[in-house]
Scaffold this motif. Structure first.
Motif, mmCIF file in Angstrom:
data_model
loop_
_atom_site.group_PDB
_atom_site.id
_atom_site.type_symbol
_atom_site.label_atom_id
_atom_site.label_comp_id
_atom_site.label_asym_id
_atom_site.label_seq_id
_atom_site.Cartn_x
_atom_site.Cartn_y
_atom_site.Cartn_z
ATOM 1 N N PHE A 164 0.843 -1.189 0.000
ATOM 2 C CA PHE A 164 0.000 0.000 0.000
ATOM 3 C C PHE A 164 0.882 1.243 0.000
ATOM 4 O O PHE A 164 1.852 1.339 0.746
ATOM 5 C CB PHE A 164 -0.910 0.021 1.232
ATOM 6 C CG PHE A 164 -1.747 1.260 1.330
ATOM 7 C CD1 PHE A 164 -2.874 1.413 0.540
ATOM 8 C CD2 PHE A 164 -1.412 2.282 2.211
ATOM 9 C CE1 PHE A 164 -3.645 2.555 0.625
ATOM 10 C CE2 PHE A 164 -2.178 3.430 2.306
ATOM 11 C CZ PHE A 164 -3.309 3.571 1.505
ATOM 12 N N GLY A 165 0.540 2.200 -0.855
ATOM 13 C CA GLY A 165 1.277 3.456 -0.898
ATOM 14 C C GLY A 165 2.730 3.285 -1.266
ATOM 15 O O GLY A 165 3.578 4.064 -0.818
ATOM 16 N N THR A 193 -2.640 -1.493 -4.667
ATOM 17 C CA THR A 193 -2.808 -2.078 -3.335
ATOM 18 C C THR A 193 -3.064 -3.573 -3.458
ATOM 19 O O THR A 193 -3.960 -3.991 -4.189
ATOM 20 C CB THR A 193 -3.981 -1.412 -2.593
ATOM 21 O OG1 THR A 193 -3.704 -0.018 -2.433
ATOM 22 C CG2 THR A 193 -4.190 -2.049 -1.232
ATOM 23 N N LYS A 194 -2.279 -4.376 -2.739
ATOM 24 C CA LYS A 194 -2.417 -5.825 -2.825
ATOM 25 C C LYS A 194 -2.336 -6.422 -1.422
ATOM 26 O O LYS A 194 -1.614 -5.925 -0.557
ATOM 27 C CB LYS A 194 -1.343 -6.434 -3.721
ATOM 28 C CG LYS A 194 -1.459 -6.020 -5.183
ATOM 29 C CD LYS A 194 -0.324 -6.613 -6.020
ATOM 30 C CE LYS A 194 -0.528 -6.327 -7.513
ATOM 31 N NZ LYS A 194 -0.528 -4.869 -7.803
ATOM 32 N N LEU A 195 -3.076 -7.504 -1.208
ATOM 33 C CA LEU A 195 -3.119 -8.184 0.077
ATOM 34 C C LEU A 195 -2.856 -9.669 -0.115
ATOM 35 O O LEU A 195 -3.430 -10.301 -1.004
ATOM 36 C CB LEU A 195 -4.493 -7.990 0.727
ATOM 37 C CG LEU A 195 -4.763 -8.775 2.016
ATOM 38 C CD1 LEU A 195 -3.904 -8.235 3.154
ATOM 39 C CD2 LEU A 195 -6.243 -8.724 2.387
ATOM 40 N N TYR A 196 -1.990 -10.235 0.740
ATOM 41 C CA TYR A 196 -1.688 -11.659 0.710
ATOM 42 C C TYR A 196 -1.748 -12.194 2.147
ATOM 43 O O TYR A 196 -1.110 -11.657 3.045
ATOM 44 C CB TYR A 196 -0.291 -11.928 0.141
ATOM 45 C CG TYR A 196 -0.035 -11.302 -1.205
ATOM 46 C CD1 TYR A 196 -0.418 -11.952 -2.379
ATOM 47 C CD2 TYR A 196 0.591 -10.059 -1.303
ATOM 48 C CE1 TYR A 196 -0.184 -11.378 -3.622
ATOM 49 C CE2 TYR A 196 0.834 -9.481 -2.548
ATOM 50 C CZ TYR A 196 0.443 -10.138 -3.696
ATOM 51 O OH TYR A 196 0.663 -9.562 -4.928
ATOM 52 N N GLY A 259 -13.057 2.940 2.080
ATOM 53 C CA GLY A 259 -12.739 2.988 3.494
ATOM 54 C C GLY A 259 -11.567 3.895 3.758
ATOM 55 O O GLY A 259 -11.063 4.567 2.847
ATOM 56 N N THR A 260 -11.148 3.926 5.008
ATOM 57 C CA THR A 260 -10.042 4.769 5.422
ATOM 58 C C THR A 260 -8.809 3.912 5.654
ATOM 59 O O THR A 260 -8.840 2.973 6.444
ATOM 60 C CB THR A 260 -10.393 5.522 6.720
ATOM 61 O OG1 THR A 260 -11.589 6.264 6.503
ATOM 62 C CG2 THR A 260 -9.285 6.467 7.105
ATOM 63 N N PHE A 261 -7.738 4.225 4.959
ATOM 64 C CA PHE A 261 -6.494 3.483 5.073
ATOM 65 C C PHE A 261 -5.550 4.239 6.001
ATOM 66 O O PHE A 261 -5.341 5.437 5.841
ATOM 67 C CB PHE A 261 -5.816 3.321 3.703
ATOM 68 C CG PHE A 261 -6.397 2.233 2.851
ATOM 69 C CD1 PHE A 261 -5.659 1.115 2.531
ATOM 70 C CD2 PHE A 261 -7.700 2.325 2.383
ATOM 71 C CE1 PHE A 261 -6.192 0.107 1.741
ATOM 72 C CE2 PHE A 261 -8.241 1.331 1.590
ATOM 73 C CZ PHE A 261 -7.486 0.219 1.279
#
Length: 333
Positions: A164-165, A193-196, A259-261
């Motif tokens: 992220f960012g 933005t990626k999630l693992y 949403g808020t990051f």
């Protein structure tokens, strides 16, 4: 002997407990008039030493890890139908005890608090509990506390990576977990933005000790789903500036929400995701320091036509929480 004001639910009970060579007997009596508890005669229940088939881990220590590192099996007797783990302070020093107890003792040991003994937590199990490490933090700073878990559960270790960012944030979570969430992978691709997430389980005491990040098993093989991906300040930005990508691995839904990051950075995001993780609008949530706080219902579908609420598509729910500097990841069980 303890005399005090108490709630009626512990009145007129007898019970017992054993912690190795230490045995505990108690008998509670109640009355309901002024100064009626004046009697100071000790009155204990009869001792029943007949083994009942239940075996628990018996130990004492200053904390849960010290206790269970030196635990030994003890046969339960009489009406001792539970394995008990209790923590608090004794003579102003922290303590943890584990052993056999009657169901009434489990109730009684949640309410004691006097000048010598204070109980802050009591857990009772129908079988000898498993002991798991319990922590959340970066791989280098996941402090290994210990927690007792029901034997039907597993020791869980989750490896989490968030891109992220332009930065990579890694997190390790250790705790008790349900068997049905074991050895699963969760991924999301929202453009930049990626999630693992890789979840691993084991089923013996202290088995989730490893603090190394492990996302090597997550598949990057393209599948048949294509989604629009974007992570931007507004939905309008994403509507104008998105990229269609081919999803990978178990990313079986296109999702969209906002949403808020990290506390103050509002984002709208859309892209590929593993459908299992989405159950309701609070599945991505935050505390101080934050990762993500979902502000509207998440939409998802098996194509780019995002018109369905995600809630009914899901098997498990996750919450991404913030703490320990950057964030905390926690599985609600």
């Amino acid at each position: 002997m303890v005399k005090s004001c108490e709630y009626p639910d512990i009145c007129n009970q007898t019970g017992s407990g054993s912690v190795g060579t230490t045995n505990i007997l108690f008998n509670t009596k109640c009355c309901s008039s002024d100064l009626c508890n004046y009697d100071s005669a000790l009155n204990f229940p009869a001792v029943n030493n007949t083994q009942n088939g239940l075996t628990c881990k018996a130990c004492t220590g200053g904390n849960t890890q010290d206790c269970f590192n030196n635990a030994a099996p003890v046969p339960c007797t009489g009406n001792q139908d539970r394995c008990l783990v209790s923590s608090g302070s004794l003579y102003n020093k922290p303590y943890v005890i584990s052993g056999c107890a009657s169901s009434s003792a489990c109730n009684f040991l949640t309410v004691i608090s006097n000048g010598l003994l204070s109980i802050t937590r009591t857990q009772c199990f129908s079988a000898s509990p498993m002991v798991c490490y319990n922590c959340s933090g970066t791989p280098a700073n996941c402090t290994n506390e210990v927690i007792a878990c029901d034997a039907s559960m597993a020791c869980l270790k989750s490896s989490v990576r968030l891109l992220f960012g332009g930065e990579t944030h890694d997190l390790i979570v250790k705790k008790c977990g349900r068997q049905d969430i074991c050895n699963q992978q969760i991924t999301g691709n929202f453009g930049s933005t990626k999630l693992y997430v890789q979840m691993e389980c084991c089923s013996s005491d202290f088995c989730n000790s490893d603090s190394s990040l492990n996302i090597s098993g997550i598949s990057s093989t393209p599948n048949d789903l294509n989604c629009k991906t974007c992570s931007s300040a507004t939905k309008q930005d994403c509507d104008k500036n998105n990229t269609v990508v081919q999803c990978t691995g178990n990313q079986d839904h296109c999702i969209s929400s906002s949403g808020t990051f990290f506390t103050n950075s509002h984002h709208y995001f859309t892209g590929c995701a593993s459908g299992k993780i989405f159950s309701n609008k609070s599945l991505l949530s935050v505390l101080s320091g934050n990762m993500v706080n979902i502000e509207e219902d998440m939409q998802c579908a098996m194509n780019s036509n995002l018109s369905i609420r995600c809630g009914f598509l899901v098997e498990h729910s996750l919450i991404l929480l913030a703490s320990i500097g950057i964030y905390t990841f926690e599985l609600f069980i």
